[in-house]
Design a protein around this motif. Structure first.
Motif, PDB file in Angstrom:
ATOM      1  N   ARG A   2       3.360   3.337  -4.333  1.00  0.00           N
ATOM      2  CA  ARG A   2       4.195   4.740  -4.617  1.00  0.00           C
ATOM      3  C   ARG A   2       5.258   4.440  -6.094  1.00  0.00           C
ATOM      4  O   ARG A   2       5.137   5.116  -7.464  1.00  0.00           O
ATOM      5  CB  ARG A   2       4.356   4.882  -3.535  1.00  0.00           C
ATOM      6  CG  ARG A   2       5.631   5.827  -3.540  1.00  0.00           C
ATOM      7  CD  ARG A   2       6.629   6.925  -2.413  1.00  0.00           C
ATOM      8  NE  ARG A   2       6.350   5.460  -2.054  1.00  0.00           N
ATOM      9  CZ  ARG A   2       8.110   4.935  -1.825  1.00  0.00           C
ATOM     10  NH1 ARG A   2       8.853   5.399  -2.857  1.00  0.00           N
ATOM     11  NH2 ARG A   2       8.141   3.966  -0.615  1.00  0.00           N
TER      12      ARG A   2
ATOM     13  N   ARG B  28       0.654  -1.707  -0.215  1.00  0.00           N
ATOM     14  CA  ARG B  28       0.087  -0.273  -0.086  1.00  0.00           C
ATOM     15  C   ARG B  28       0.916   1.201   0.026  1.00  0.00           C
ATOM     16  O   ARG B  28       0.428   2.446  -0.507  1.00  0.00           O
ATOM     17  CB  ARG B  28      -0.689  -0.211   1.486  1.00  0.00           C
ATOM     18  CG  ARG B  28      -1.945  -1.111   1.122  1.00  0.00           C
ATOM     19  CD  ARG B  28      -2.625  -1.312   1.987  1.00  0.00           C
ATOM     20  NE  ARG B  28      -2.095  -0.800   3.584  1.00  0.00           N
ATOM     21  CZ  ARG B  28      -2.069  -2.241   4.392  1.00  0.00           C
ATOM     22  NH1 ARG B  28      -2.502  -3.372   3.967  1.00  0.00           N
ATOM     23  NH2 ARG B  28      -1.174  -2.074   5.514  1.00  0.00           N
ATOM     24  N   THR B  29       1.475   1.059   0.122  1.00  0.00           N
ATOM     25  CA  THR B  29       2.553   2.647   0.457  1.00  0.00           C
ATOM     26  C   THR B  29       3.992   1.987  -0.726  1.00  0.00           C
ATOM     27  O   THR B  29       4.285   2.838  -1.859  1.00  0.00           O
ATOM     28  CB  THR B  29       3.698   2.650   1.768  1.00  0.00           C
ATOM     29  OG1 THR B  29       4.201   1.698   2.078  1.00  0.00           O
ATOM     30  CG2 THR B  29       2.258   2.911   3.138  1.00  0.00           C
ATOM     31  N   CYS B  30       5.327   1.543  -0.277  1.00  0.00           N
ATOM     32  CA  CYS B  30       5.949   1.521  -1.253  1.00  0.00           C
ATOM     33  C   CYS B  30       5.663   0.530  -2.811  1.00  0.00           C
ATOM     34  O   CYS B  30       5.636   1.349  -3.619  1.00  0.00           O
ATOM     35  CB  CYS B  30       7.238   0.650  -0.868  1.00  0.00           C
ATOM     36  SG  CYS B  30       8.564   1.494   0.674  1.00  0.00           S
TER      37      CYS B  30
END
Length: 186
Positions: free
Chosen positions: A171, A166-168
């Protein structure tokens, strides 16, 4: 790969411990006794007494050893040697327990063990189970170029690349998408 609840909790604790380093977090996440107490509470580590600065220092030393197992061991033999030393030094004493509403499970730390010994014993055994299963390659570092976080890839096909999709992962996927769009419009 089948991993029981206790092993999963121990692996999660080891990963969070490794990721608490200043070079990963950007700051020392285990900077004082209060931060260590927060770690203990977050991971619901049982049988922990009063914590002191000595515990902070000892847990940081265990953290360094786990980091070496994750990223410094060149092969299973080296990792096994490191883990055998940690487990032995922790005074591992396997025992059955059913505390705090949990069904029967095994604790590997001796009664009254210091927190560092507790983490070394339980975390060391969890990592040992991965080596026994031939799964040490599941110990990974995030593929995002600006992230150094550790994780254990528990996906069926061993395909996880990021510490947190969900983040790295998102992104990088969004950045790649935007680059393709820019290229297509140019």
């Amino acid at each position: 790969m089948l991993i029981n609840h206790d092993t999963r909790c121990a692996l999660d604790s080891v990963v969070d411990l490794v990721n608490s380093q200043p070079q990963i977090e950007g700051r020392e996440a285990l900077g004082d006794v209060a931060a260590l107490r927060d770690f203990v509470e977050q991971h619901r580590v049982s049988e922990v007494g009063r914590l002191t600065e000595d515990d902070v220092t000892a847990v940081r030393a265990v953290r360094d050893r786990f980091t070496e197992v994750f990223f410094g061991a060149g092969d299973d033999t080296a990792a096994a040697t490191m883990l055998n030393a940690m487990i032995a030094e922790a005074g591992t004493t396997p025992r059955l327990t059913d505390h705090d509403g949990y069904d029967w499970h095994v604790h590997y730390f001796a009664p009254g063990a210091a927190l560092a010994e507790h983490l070394a014993a339980d975390g060391g055994m969890a990592l040992a189970f991965l080596i026994v299963a031939g799964e040490r390659e599941r110990l990974r570092r995030c593929d995002a170029p600006d992230c150094r976080r550790a994780f254990v890839d528990l996906s069926r096909n061993r395909s996880r690349r990021y510490c947190d999709s969900r983040t790295c992962g998102n992104r990088l996927h969004v950045a790649a998408y935007r680059a393709r769009r820019r290229e297509a419009s140019a």
